[in-house]
Design a protein around this motif. Structure first.
Motif, PDB file in Angstrom:
ATOM      1  N   PHE A   2      58.334  -8.992  32.501  1.00 28.12           N
ATOM      2  CA  PHE A   2      57.455 -10.132  33.272  1.00 28.12           C
ATOM      3  C   PHE A   2      57.449 -11.321  32.454  1.00 28.12           C
ATOM      4  N   GLU A   3      57.363 -12.356  32.897  1.00 28.73           N
ATOM      5  CA  GLU A   3      57.284 -13.867  32.233  1.00 28.73           C
ATOM      6  C   GLU A   3      56.329 -14.618  32.797  1.00 28.73           C
ATOM      7  N   GLY A  52      56.430  -6.236  29.467  1.00 33.62           N
ATOM      8  CA  GLY A  52      57.334  -5.306  30.100  1.00 33.62           C
ATOM      9  C   GLY A  52      56.444  -3.898  30.153  1.00 33.62           C
ATOM     10  N   LEU A  53      57.108  -3.034  31.138  1.00 36.42           N
ATOM     11  CA  LEU A  53      56.544  -1.729  31.426  1.00 36.42           C
ATOM     12  C   LEU A  53      58.026  -0.964  31.683  1.00 36.42           C
ATOM     13  N   ARG A  54      58.125   0.190  31.171  1.00 38.38           N
ATOM     14  CA  ARG A  54      58.826   1.107  31.599  1.00 38.38           C
ATOM     15  C   ARG A  54      58.844   1.498  33.227  1.00 38.38           C
ATOM     16  N   MET A  55      59.701   1.815  33.980  1.00 38.94           N
ATOM     17  CA  MET A  55      59.833   1.883  35.271  1.00 38.94           C
ATOM     18  C   MET A  55      58.917   2.832  36.012  1.00 38.94           C
ATOM     19  N   ASP A  56      58.974   3.667  35.241  1.00 41.93           N
ATOM     20  CA  ASP A  56      57.570   4.886  35.953  1.00 41.93           C
ATOM     21  C   ASP A  56      56.317   4.476  35.703  1.00 41.93           C
ATOM     22  N   GLU A  57      56.015   3.514  34.550  1.00 48.18           N
ATOM     23  CA  GLU A  57      54.881   2.929  34.415  1.00 48.18           C
ATOM     24  C   GLU A  57      54.469   1.830  35.543  1.00 48.18           C
ATOM     25  N   ALA A  58      55.625   1.115  35.665  1.00 49.77           N
ATOM     26  CA  ALA A  58      55.409  -0.075  36.586  1.00 49.77           C
ATOM     27  C   ALA A  58      55.362   0.666  38.031  1.00 49.77           C
ATOM     28  N   MET A  59      55.823   1.619  38.449  1.00 49.91           N
ATOM     29  CA  MET A  59      55.713   2.206  39.864  1.00 49.91           C
ATOM     30  C   MET A  59      54.337   3.066  39.850  1.00 49.91           C
ATOM     31  N   HIS A  60      53.678   3.348  38.831  1.00 50.18           N
ATOM     32  CA  HIS A  60      52.610   4.302  38.944  1.00 50.18           C
ATOM     33  C   HIS A  60      51.453   3.591  39.810  1.00 50.18           C
ATOM     34  N   PRO A  61      50.727   4.158  40.788  1.00 46.61           N
ATOM     35  CA  PRO A  61      49.805   3.567  41.606  1.00 46.61           C
ATOM     36  C   PRO A  61      48.591   2.819  41.064  1.00 46.61           C
ATOM     37  N   LEU A  62      48.384   3.137  39.575  1.00 45.80           N
ATOM     38  CA  LEU A  62      47.445   2.511  39.061  1.00 45.80           C
ATOM     39  C   LEU A  62      47.683   0.986  38.755  1.00 45.80           C
ATOM     40  N   THR A  63      49.015   0.825  38.513  1.00 49.54           N
ATOM     41  CA  THR A  63      49.557  -0.694  38.097  1.00 49.54           C
ATOM     42  C   THR A  63      49.404  -1.293  39.400  1.00 49.54           C
ATOM     43  N   ILE A  64      48.679  -2.560  39.060  1.00 52.19           N
ATOM     44  CA  ILE A  64      48.590  -3.570  40.413  1.00 52.19           C
ATOM     45  C   ILE A  64      48.956  -4.899  39.907  1.00 52.19           C
ATOM     46  N   LEU A  65      49.093  -5.664  40.947  1.00 49.44           N
ATOM     47  CA  LEU A  65      48.975  -7.039  40.824  1.00 49.44           C
ATOM     48  C   LEU A  65      47.959  -7.781  41.385  1.00 49.44           C
ATOM     49  N   ALA A  66      47.139  -8.486  40.641  1.00 52.35           N
ATOM     50  CA  ALA A  66      45.720  -8.592  41.052  1.00 52.35           C
ATOM     51  C   ALA A  66      45.892 -10.216  41.627  1.00 52.35           C
ATOM     52  N   VAL A  67      45.117 -10.663  42.595  1.00 54.79           N
ATOM     53  CA  VAL A  67      45.138 -12.128  43.210  1.00 54.79           C
ATOM     54  C   VAL A  67      43.648 -12.478  43.144  1.00 54.79           C
ATOM     55  N   GLY A  68      42.576 -11.607  42.945  1.00 52.39           N
ATOM     56  CA  GLY A  68      41.297 -12.083  42.909  1.00 52.39           C
ATOM     57  C   GLY A  68      40.357 -10.982  42.353  1.00 52.39           C
ATOM     58  N   LEU A  69      39.060 -11.535  41.981  1.00 56.20           N
ATOM     59  CA  LEU A  69      37.999 -10.538  41.595  1.00 56.20           C
ATOM     60  C   LEU A  69      36.609 -10.891  42.122  1.00 56.20           C
ATOM     61  N   TYR A  70      35.971  -9.969  42.405  1.00 56.21           N
ATOM     62  CA  TYR A  70      34.539 -10.334  42.703  1.00 56.21           C
ATOM     63  C   TYR A  70      34.788 -11.104  44.180  1.00 56.21           C
ATOM     64  N   ASP A  71      35.605 -10.661  44.993  1.00 53.78           N
ATOM     65  CA  ASP A  71      35.557 -10.900  46.411  1.00 53.78           C
ATOM     66  C   ASP A  71      36.214 -12.287  46.302  1.00 53.78           C
ATOM     67  N   GLU A  72      36.679 -12.929  45.365  1.00 45.99           N
ATOM     68  CA  GLU A  72      36.934 -14.190  45.434  1.00 45.99           C
ATOM     69  C   GLU A  72      38.661 -14.682  44.695  1.00 45.99           C
ATOM     70  N   VAL A  73      39.060 -15.607  45.081  1.00 47.58           N
ATOM     71  CA  VAL A  73      40.499 -15.799  44.719  1.00 47.58           C
ATOM     72  C   VAL A  73      40.425 -15.713  43.132  1.00 47.58           C
ATOM     73  N   LEU A  74      41.479 -15.275  42.403  1.00 48.51           N
ATOM     74  CA  LEU A  74      41.254 -15.013  40.959  1.00 48.51           C
ATOM     75  C   LEU A  74      41.053 -16.647  40.393  1.00 48.51           C
TER      76      LEU A  74
END
Length: 323
Positions: free
Chosen positions: A173-174, A201-223
């Motif tokens: 990631f950059e 960076g992440l190992r592929m299995d770490e990146a694929m794990h369901p706990l790993t997310i991309l966030a676009v917001g917090l507390y109901d609002e845009v990030l």
């Protein structure tokens, strides 16, 4: 401890169009925003621009099965006390200089060892009908922690769309590089300075794990800008610096990718950076932490308390060597 926050029999929030979105439906139609080819998340409805049309709106999302029942850290604390070195080294710098981060327009390049590369706008990745709330414990290597209600989606959805090849063992990631606007990136590179742009960076299995997310917001609002707008990584069993902010480039690679803090101080910041109370930072212990808003210190849990979900990925590894 993780708990289920919603019964399967409960009605989905996505069945009701949010009032704000309904009222601006004509504007969205005029803008011609839709889910296109490539990495667009097909079958999830109309995409809404995260960087413009949704700003100031409340995001619509589903509760997630992957949430803690611990008390959430107040919004004001989350958005005013954090690290974002592109804006300065102080904990208050990200909020003070948040307007230096230019997020509109924003595109993310996805390439490397994959069969479906491309460059995409943030709105190609998200839809208010496809987001989840993930209430995660987050632990900083400096000894403080928070409980943050992120709004986002699993990284593995993008990985699946990109179709990485068999020799892609890591995801690199950059972050943004904009020294003309970001004061923290004007510091001289080299000679002890950070090597911009921020890389992780992440190992592929770490990146694929369901706990790993991309966030676009917090507390109901845009990030907010100071928390990594418009899109950031969140890996809750690792120290916070692994969760790179303001992502501009996702790349599939064969070899372990270089990461900013590991390059700067390899004896202090390893590639894996799993929360581990048995591995001290050279300058302080990691055995306890202080939750922001509390005075007492608490015992640090292995993998930040997510061991039941992630420990199997590290079986047979010496986590004092691969720290």
């Amino acid at each position: 401890m993780l708990i289920r926050t919603r019964r399967r029999s409960d009605p989905a929030r996505s069945e009701i169009t949010p009032k704000a979105i309904y009222q601006r439906r004509r504007e969205f139609l005029r803008a011609g925003v839709g889910l296109g080819a490539g990495l667009a998340l097909g079958g999830l409805g109309m995409a809404v621009p995260a960087t413009a049309a949704l700003r100031g709106f409340e995001l619509d999302f589903e509760p997630s099965d992957y949430s803690t029942d611990e008390s959430k850290t107040p919004y004001e604390e989350i958005t005013s006390y954090n690290n974002f070195f592109e804006m300065g080294p102080g904990k208050g710098d990200p909020k003070t200089y948040a307007d230096q981060l230019k997020t509109d327009p924003w595109t993310i390049k996805v390439d490397g060892l994959c069969d479906n590369p491309g460059e995409y706008a943030v709105e190609d990745f998200i839809s208010p009908w496809s987001l989840e709330e993930r209430i995660y414990r987050m632990r900083c290597v400096e000894g403080w922690s928070m409980v943050i209600p992120w709004i986002g989606f699993e990284l593995n959805r993008i990985i699946d769309k990109a179709e990485p090849r068999g020799d892609a063992r890591y995801v690199a990631f950059e972050s943004i590089y904009d020294p003309d606007n970001l004061r923290g990136q004007r510091r001289r590179r080299g000679s002890g300075g950070l090597q911009w742009p921020y890389t992780e960076g992440l190992r592929m299995d770490e990146a694929m794990h369901p706990l790993t997310i991309l966030a676009v917001g917090l507390y109901d609002e845009v990030l907010p800008n100071q928390n990594g707008a418009p899109i950031r990584l969140v890996v809750p069993w690792k120290y916070g610096f692994k969760s790179i902010k303001s992502i501009k480039h996702i790349r599939f690679v064969e070899d372990e990718p270089p990461t900013l803090w590991n390059q700067a101080q390899p004896d202090e910041y390893g590639f894996y950076s799993n929360v581990n109370p048995d591995v001290d930072h050279p300058r302080w212990s990691q055995r306890t932490e202080r939750r922001i808003g509390e005075f007492r210190r608490r015992r640090t849990e292995m993998f930040n308390g997510y061991g039941d979900e992630v420990a199997s990925m590290y079986e047979g590894m010496d986590l004092t060597e691969y720290f």
